[in-house]
Design an enzyme around this catalytic site. Structure first.
Site, PDB file in Angstrom:
ATOM      1  N   SER A 140       0.857  -1.194   0.000  1.00 49.59           N
ATOM      2  CA  SER A 140       0.000   0.000   0.000  1.00 49.59           C
ATOM      3  C   SER A 140       0.884   1.232   0.000  1.00 49.59           C
ATOM      4  O   SER A 140       2.019   1.186   0.501  1.00 49.59           O
ATOM      5  CB  SER A 140      -0.873   0.023   1.258  1.00 49.59           C
ATOM      6  N   TYR A 153      -3.073  -0.955  10.185  1.00 50.99           N
ATOM      7  CA  TYR A 153      -2.828  -1.048   8.739  1.00 50.99           C
ATOM      8  C   TYR A 153      -1.478  -0.422   8.408  1.00 50.99           C
ATOM      9  O   TYR A 153      -0.638  -1.014   7.719  1.00 50.99           O
ATOM     10  CB  TYR A 153      -3.957  -0.326   7.997  1.00 50.99           C
ATOM     11  N   LYS A 157       1.684  -2.663   7.127  1.00 47.52           N
ATOM     12  CA  LYS A 157       2.124  -2.466   5.736  1.00 47.52           C
ATOM     13  C   LYS A 157       3.575  -1.986   5.684  1.00 47.52           C
ATOM     14  O   LYS A 157       4.330  -2.372   4.793  1.00 47.52           O
ATOM     15  CB  LYS A 157       1.198  -1.482   5.018  1.00 47.52           C
TER      16      LYS A 157
HETATM   17  N1  LIG Z   1      -8.374  -0.702  -2.215  1.00 47.31           N
HETATM   18  C1  LIG Z   1      -7.424   0.161  -1.870  1.00 47.31           C
HETATM   19  O1  LIG Z   1      -7.643   1.380  -1.865  1.00 47.31           O
HETATM   20  C2  LIG Z   1      -6.055  -0.354  -1.511  1.00 47.31           C
HETATM   21  C3  LIG Z   1      -4.999   0.566  -1.448  1.00 47.31           C
HETATM   22  C4  LIG Z   1      -3.730   0.107  -1.103  1.00 47.31           C
HETATM   23  C5  LIG Z   1      -3.514  -1.233  -0.861  1.00 47.31           C
HETATM   24  N2  LIG Z   1      -4.571  -2.108  -0.930  1.00 47.31           N
HETATM   25  C6  LIG Z   1      -4.285  -3.520  -0.639  1.00 47.31           C
HETATM   26  O2  LIG Z   1      -4.761  -4.333  -1.683  1.00 47.31           O
HETATM   27  C7  LIG Z   1      -4.945  -5.663  -1.192  1.00 47.31           C
HETATM   28  C8  LIG Z   1      -6.254  -6.205  -1.724  1.00 47.31           C
HETATM   29  O3  LIG Z   1      -7.302  -5.451  -1.143  1.00 47.31           O
HETATM   30  P1  LIG Z   1      -8.520  -4.894  -2.006  1.00 47.31           P
HETATM   31  O4  LIG Z   1      -8.448  -3.436  -1.988  1.00 47.31           O
HETATM   32  O5  LIG Z   1      -8.598  -5.597  -3.301  1.00 47.31           O
HETATM   33  O6  LIG Z   1      -9.728  -5.273  -1.034  1.00 47.31           O
HETATM   34  P2  LIG Z   1     -10.878  -6.370  -1.173  1.00 47.31           P
HETATM   35  O7  LIG Z   1     -11.538  -6.363   0.163  1.00 47.31           O
HETATM   36  O8  LIG Z   1     -11.687  -6.115  -2.390  1.00 47.31           O
HETATM   37  O9  LIG Z   1     -10.086  -7.723  -1.409  1.00 47.31           O
HETATM   38  C9  LIG Z   1      -9.383  -8.363  -0.386  1.00 47.31           C
HETATM   39  C10 LIG Z   1      -9.647  -9.857  -0.521  1.00 47.31           C
HETATM   40  O10 LIG Z   1      -8.841 -10.497   0.474  1.00 47.31           O
HETATM   41  C11 LIG Z   1      -9.622 -11.470   1.115  1.00 47.31           C
HETATM   42  N3  LIG Z   1      -9.083 -11.697   2.455  1.00 47.31           N
HETATM   43  C12 LIG Z   1      -9.175 -10.900   3.542  1.00 47.31           C
HETATM   44  N4  LIG Z   1      -8.588 -11.489   4.598  1.00 47.31           N
HETATM   45  C13 LIG Z   1      -8.098 -12.664   4.152  1.00 47.31           C
HETATM   46  C14 LIG Z   1      -7.395 -13.726   4.783  1.00 47.31           C
HETATM   47  N5  LIG Z   1      -7.115 -13.703   6.087  1.00 47.31           N
HETATM   48  N6  LIG Z   1      -7.037 -14.796   4.032  1.00 47.31           N
HETATM   49  C15 LIG Z   1      -7.344 -14.851   2.705  1.00 47.31           C
HETATM   50  N7  LIG Z   1      -8.038 -13.888   2.064  1.00 47.31           N
HETATM   51  C16 LIG Z   1      -8.402 -12.808   2.789  1.00 47.31           C
HETATM   52  C17 LIG Z   1     -11.034 -10.917   1.136  1.00 47.31           C
HETATM   53  O11 LIG Z   1     -12.016 -11.936   1.308  1.00 47.31           O
HETATM   54  C18 LIG Z   1     -11.101 -10.225  -0.221  1.00 47.31           C
HETATM   55  O12 LIG Z   1     -11.598 -11.086  -1.219  1.00 47.31           O
HETATM   56  C19 LIG Z   1      -4.861  -5.570   0.333  1.00 47.31           C
HETATM   57  O13 LIG Z   1      -3.615  -6.059   0.762  1.00 47.31           O
HETATM   58  C20 LIG Z   1      -4.978  -4.083   0.581  1.00 47.31           C
HETATM   59  O14 LIG Z   1      -4.360  -3.689   1.781  1.00 47.31           O
HETATM   60  C21 LIG Z   1      -5.817  -1.699  -1.252  1.00 47.31           C
END
Ligand SMILES: NC(=O)c1ccc[n+]([C@@H]2O[C@H](COP(=O)([O-])OP(=O)(O)OC[C@H]3O[C@@H](n4cnc5c(N)ncnc54)[C@H](O)[C@@H]3O)[C@@H](O)[C@H]2O)c1
Length: 266
Positions: A140, A153, A157
């Protein structure tokens, strides 16, 4: 990396960025994609819809044994793992506070940081034996420039970025490539979006531009099949802010603290 013919495992692949990555890899003529998710139904549905050989697996990445079983299943189905995408993650309450229960702190560190460790411990030795492999870590922008995210978080991260840097430094010469995807806002489950929701990204005001997971996946694909950079920054301004922080840490803290207070209306 030439992704054609490669075997890919993606955690958190049932929704959001992981799902978009699974689709992008599937379109790249890979040998197989394993979609793992805490929500096994989402994982199976995602895998069934991919235009490539695919397997959906229920897996809680907080459990090191579950990651081991996931890798076993992937190898039994598609052979050696070439690319492991540690993508699963979640956010704690924003802005959050220091008084969150101990278990909450441990849970978020388990998922956002230690899962990357368990995956690397399981797959790196066999990648080294075969002359190389690729770890893609979804981290992130919060690991580079602390913003409005919660404390768990932010800390987990930062830890994940440090671990990725350690792996890259120590295994580079053995053919292990590491890329850290560090986006800012992306329209996913973190903004309430579930699989199958085709709505447009909302206006997130002071958070800046919100990208679609599909555009992020395209940026990742271009980076991995191109220069294989350590940092993949779909929002270029994250790199600009990181540079400002590195050259004037105290000034950056002062300005960012003021901005966060204004955002929260303090
Ligand atoms: N969306 C944003 O703005 C953003 C920004 C920076 C980083 N991220 C990172 O991107 C990654 C994906 O997140 P996203 O934004 O696609 O969110 P999301 O919630 O759409 O997807 C996350 C997925 O991870 C799964 N998950 C959660 N905990 C889990 C576990 N313990 N074991 C296995 N699966 C698990 C959830 O069921 C979900 O399908 C994360 O690491 C998040 O921190 C997201």
């Amino acid at each position: 990396m030439d992704l054609r013919g490669k075997s890919v495992v993606i955690t958190g692949g049932g929704n959001g960025i992981g799902l978009a990555l699974a689709r992008r890899f599937a379109a790249a003529d890979v040998r197989g994609v394993v979609v793992a998710d805490l929500n096994g139904g989402w994982a199976s549905k995602a895998a069934a819809a991919l235009e490539a050989p695919a397997l959906g697996v229920a897996c809680d990445v907080a459990d090191p044994d579950a990651i081991g079983r996931l890798a076993d299943q992937a190898e039994e189905t598609f052979g050696p793992i070439d690319v492991f995408v540690s993508n699963a993650g979640y956010s704690d309450p924003v802005p959050g506070d220091l008084d969150q229960p101990v278990d909450r702190w441990r849970d978020i560190v388990d998922v956002n940081l230690l899962a990357h460790v368990w995956a690397a411990r399981r797959v790196v030795p066999s990648m080294v034996e075969r002359g190389g492999g690729y770890l893609l870590q979804t981290i992130s922008s919060a690991a580079l420039i602390t913003g409005p995210s919660g404390p768990g978080y932010t800390a987990s991260k930062h830890g994940a970025l440090g671990f990725a840097e350690w792996v890259s430094l120590n295994y580079r010469h053995q053919g292990i490539r590491v890329s850290c995807l560090c986006p800012n806002a992306v329209y996913t489950g973190m903004f309430g979006r579930q699989p199958g929701d085709d709505s447009e990204p909302p206006d997130v005001g002071s958070l800046g531009e919100i990208l679609t997971p599909e555009s992020v996946a395209e940026t990742v694909y271009t980076a991995m099949t191109g220069d294989e950079p350590f940092l993949i920054l779909p929002h270029p301004r994250v790199g600009d802010s990181f540079l400002r922080k590195a050259t004037d840490y105290d000034g950056w803290l002062e300005r960012t603290s003021g901005r966060l207070q204004r955002m929260r209306g303090d």
